[in-house]
Design a protein around this motif. Sequence first.
Motif, PDB file in Angstrom:
ATOM      1  N   GLY A  57       0.875  -1.201  -0.017  1.00  0.00           N
ATOM      2  CA  GLY A  57       0.022   0.077  -0.062  1.00  0.00           C
ATOM      3  C   GLY A  57       0.947   1.147   0.059  1.00  0.00           C
ATOM      4  O   GLY A  57       1.919   1.360   0.795  1.00  0.00           O
ATOM      5  N   PHE A  58       0.492   2.436  -0.928  1.00  0.00           N
ATOM      6  CA  PHE A  58       1.410   3.430  -0.866  1.00  0.00           C
ATOM      7  C   PHE A  58       0.490   4.696  -1.328  1.00  0.00           C
ATOM      8  O   PHE A  58      -0.651   4.597  -1.659  1.00  0.00           O
ATOM      9  N   ASP A  59       0.990   5.816  -0.979  1.00  0.00           N
ATOM     10  CA  ASP A  59       0.599   7.179  -1.336  1.00  0.00           C
ATOM     11  C   ASP A  59       1.803   7.865  -1.981  1.00  0.00           C
ATOM     12  O   ASP A  59       2.793   7.995  -1.645  1.00  0.00           O
ATOM     13  N   LEU A  60       1.389   8.259  -3.315  1.00  0.00           N
ATOM     14  CA  LEU A  60       2.569   9.000  -4.139  1.00  0.00           C
ATOM     15  C   LEU A  60       1.975  10.492  -4.237  1.00  0.00           C
ATOM     16  O   LEU A  60       0.629  10.796  -4.841  1.00  0.00           O
ATOM     17  N   ALA A  61       2.899  11.431  -3.978  1.00  0.00           N
ATOM     18  CA  ALA A  61       2.392  12.938  -4.238  1.00  0.00           C
ATOM     19  C   ALA A  61       3.752  13.523  -4.887  1.00  0.00           C
ATOM     20  O   ALA A  61       5.021  13.159  -4.911  1.00  0.00           O
ATOM     21  N   GLY A  62       3.216  14.625  -5.611  1.00  0.00           N
ATOM     22  CA  GLY A  62       4.354  15.429  -6.145  1.00  0.00           C
ATOM     23  C   GLY A  62       4.048  16.936  -6.254  1.00  0.00           C
ATOM     24  O   GLY A  62       2.877  17.100  -6.220  1.00  0.00           O
ATOM     25  N   MET A  63       5.267  17.671  -6.468  1.00  0.00           N
ATOM     26  CA  MET A  63       4.917  19.080  -6.815  1.00  0.00           C
ATOM     27  C   MET A  63       5.686  19.475  -7.917  1.00  0.00           C
ATOM     28  O   MET A  63       6.893  19.280  -7.931  1.00  0.00           O
ATOM     29  N   VAL A  64       5.211  20.352  -8.580  1.00  0.00           N
ATOM     30  CA  VAL A  64       6.052  21.095  -9.657  1.00  0.00           C
ATOM     31  C   VAL A  64       6.000  22.419  -9.472  1.00  0.00           C
ATOM     32  O   VAL A  64       5.217  23.024  -9.186  1.00  0.00           O
ATOM     33  N   VAL A  65       6.968  23.138  -9.539  1.00  0.00           N
ATOM     34  CA  VAL A  65       7.416  24.494  -9.690  1.00  0.00           C
ATOM     35  C   VAL A  65       7.728  25.135 -11.117  1.00  0.00           C
ATOM     36  O   VAL A  65       8.101  24.417 -11.923  1.00  0.00           O
ATOM     37  N   GLY A  66       6.823  26.112 -11.316  1.00  0.00           N
ATOM     38  CA  GLY A  66       6.794  26.601 -12.613  1.00  0.00           C
ATOM     39  C   GLY A  66       7.212  28.238 -12.565  1.00  0.00           C
ATOM     40  O   GLY A  66       7.103  28.816 -11.784  1.00  0.00           O
ATOM     41  N   MET A  67       7.517  28.753 -13.635  1.00  0.00           N
ATOM     42  CA  MET A  67       7.995  29.921 -13.928  1.00  0.00           C
ATOM     43  C   MET A  67       7.396  30.810 -14.904  1.00  0.00           C
ATOM     44  O   MET A  67       7.396  30.200 -16.162  1.00  0.00           O
ATOM     45  N   LEU A  68       7.002  31.971 -15.017  1.00  0.00           N
ATOM     46  CA  LEU A  68       6.709  32.907 -15.582  1.00  0.00           C
ATOM     47  C   LEU A  68       6.508  34.457 -15.134  1.00  0.00           C
ATOM     48  O   LEU A  68       6.424  34.627 -13.943  1.00  0.00           O
ATOM     49  N   SER A  69       6.345  35.346 -16.025  1.00  0.00           N
ATOM     50  CA  SER A  69       6.200  36.594 -15.443  1.00  0.00           C
ATOM     51  C   SER A  69       4.786  36.767 -15.187  1.00  0.00           C
ATOM     52  O   SER A  69       3.788  36.219 -15.966  1.00  0.00           O
ATOM     53  N   LYS A  70       4.411  37.954 -14.412  1.00  0.00           N
ATOM     54  CA  LYS A  70       2.756  38.427 -14.179  1.00  0.00           C
ATOM     55  C   LYS A  70       2.158  38.815 -15.563  1.00  0.00           C
ATOM     56  O   LYS A  70       1.076  38.412 -15.648  1.00  0.00           O
ATOM     57  N   LYS A  71       2.946  39.332 -16.413  1.00  0.00           N
ATOM     58  CA  LYS A  71       2.221  39.684 -17.658  1.00  0.00           C
ATOM     59  C   LYS A  71       1.939  38.520 -18.544  1.00  0.00           C
ATOM     60  O   LYS A  71       1.222  38.686 -19.681  1.00  0.00           O
ATOM     61  N   GLN A  72       2.575  37.274 -18.304  1.00  0.00           N
ATOM     62  CA  GLN A  72       2.259  36.071 -19.100  1.00  0.00           C
ATOM     63  C   GLN A  72       1.282  35.363 -18.647  1.00  0.00           C
ATOM     64  O   GLN A  72       0.822  34.079 -19.269  1.00  0.00           O
ATOM     65  N   MET A  73       0.706  35.718 -17.417  1.00  0.00           N
ATOM     66  CA  MET A  73      -0.283  34.812 -16.828  1.00  0.00           C
ATOM     67  C   MET A  73      -1.590  34.668 -17.731  1.00  0.00           C
ATOM     68  O   MET A  73      -1.818  35.644 -18.008  1.00  0.00           O
ATOM     69  N   ILE A  74      -1.961  33.436 -17.852  1.00  0.00           N
ATOM     70  CA  ILE A  74      -3.488  33.352 -18.777  1.00  0.00           C
ATOM     71  C   ILE A  74      -4.281  32.929 -17.678  1.00  0.00           C
ATOM     72  O   ILE A  74      -4.636  31.739 -17.335  1.00  0.00           O
ATOM     73  N   LEU A  75      -5.235  33.862 -17.088  1.00  0.00           N
ATOM     74  CA  LEU A  75      -6.338  33.627 -16.267  1.00  0.00           C
ATOM     75  C   LEU A  75      -7.598  33.448 -16.436  1.00  0.00           C
ATOM     76  O   LEU A  75      -8.707  33.312 -15.780  1.00  0.00           O
ATOM     77  N   GLY A  76      -7.963  33.649 -17.797  1.00  0.00           N
ATOM     78  CA  GLY A  76      -9.176  33.746 -18.100  1.00  0.00           C
ATOM     79  C   GLY A  76      -9.977  34.916 -18.352  1.00  0.00           C
ATOM     80  O   GLY A  76     -11.088  34.873 -18.955  1.00  0.00           O
ATOM     81  N   ASP A  77      -9.145  36.238 -17.864  1.00  0.00           N
ATOM     82  CA  ASP A  77      -9.941  37.282 -17.822  1.00  0.00           C
ATOM     83  C   ASP A  77     -10.149  37.987 -19.205  1.00  0.00           C
ATOM     84  O   ASP A  77     -10.911  38.630 -19.375  1.00  0.00           O
TER      85      ASP A  77
END
Length: 231
Positions: A57-77
């Motif tokens: 029995g096991f539990d697997l978790a992971g985390m990714v760090v990403g990088m971008l500038s604020k003006k590159q954010m795609i937020l749906g607005d």
Amino acid sequence: GATPISFVDYIAANKNDQRIFKQIVSGLVRGAKKSSVPIVGGETAIMPDLISGKGFGFDLAGMVVGMLSKKQMILGDKIKPNDVIIGVKSSGLHSNGYSLARKVLSKYSLKQKFKGVGTLGSALLKPTEIYVKPVLEAIEKCSIHGLAHITGGSFTKLLRLKNIGYHLDSMPKTPPLMQLIEDTGVKSEEMYKTFNMGIGFCIVAPKNNVAKIRSVFKKYKFTTYETVSYT
């Protein structure tokens, strides 16, 4: 819209089974290569008192760090009326809806074969598709107003981009595995609330960018579908 730059994992298990650990790490490496992100570290904890199970029995978790500038954010607005939603084909359940799938499919053997599905156990374990490379290339070359993984909660994820109405009028044919689940008596409405129904990722973009975006995904051998977004 961030570019992933590092990944760390954590494995908690009820016993130290090196054979299975190697298989897990091998899968992580395949995923890292597919998304061009290095695995920079990880932790393993053996906790037999907390993780039960007759076998491993096991539990697997992971985390990714990403990088971008604020003006590159795609937020749906920037989503506007008559923008187009491009749906990208999924590879299976994509790690979502397994509680329901387990409940309704438990009457079958995992070794049982079904038309279009193959062996049930193998179909249920098919890895979640990773869309990093085509998405990043599309961001670089095209105008994109929204990005959404279709995970838990299915297409309600689109509402996180912008709380408007989305008209999905060109969905793919229900995949055989999900059709098998629906055939056990799960209502169609519940299916579309729980499972990705063949669409694992959505891109919202102006209509004049659709052809170019679809060509990028085709280059990476992903099937795409086109539908219209309405406010």
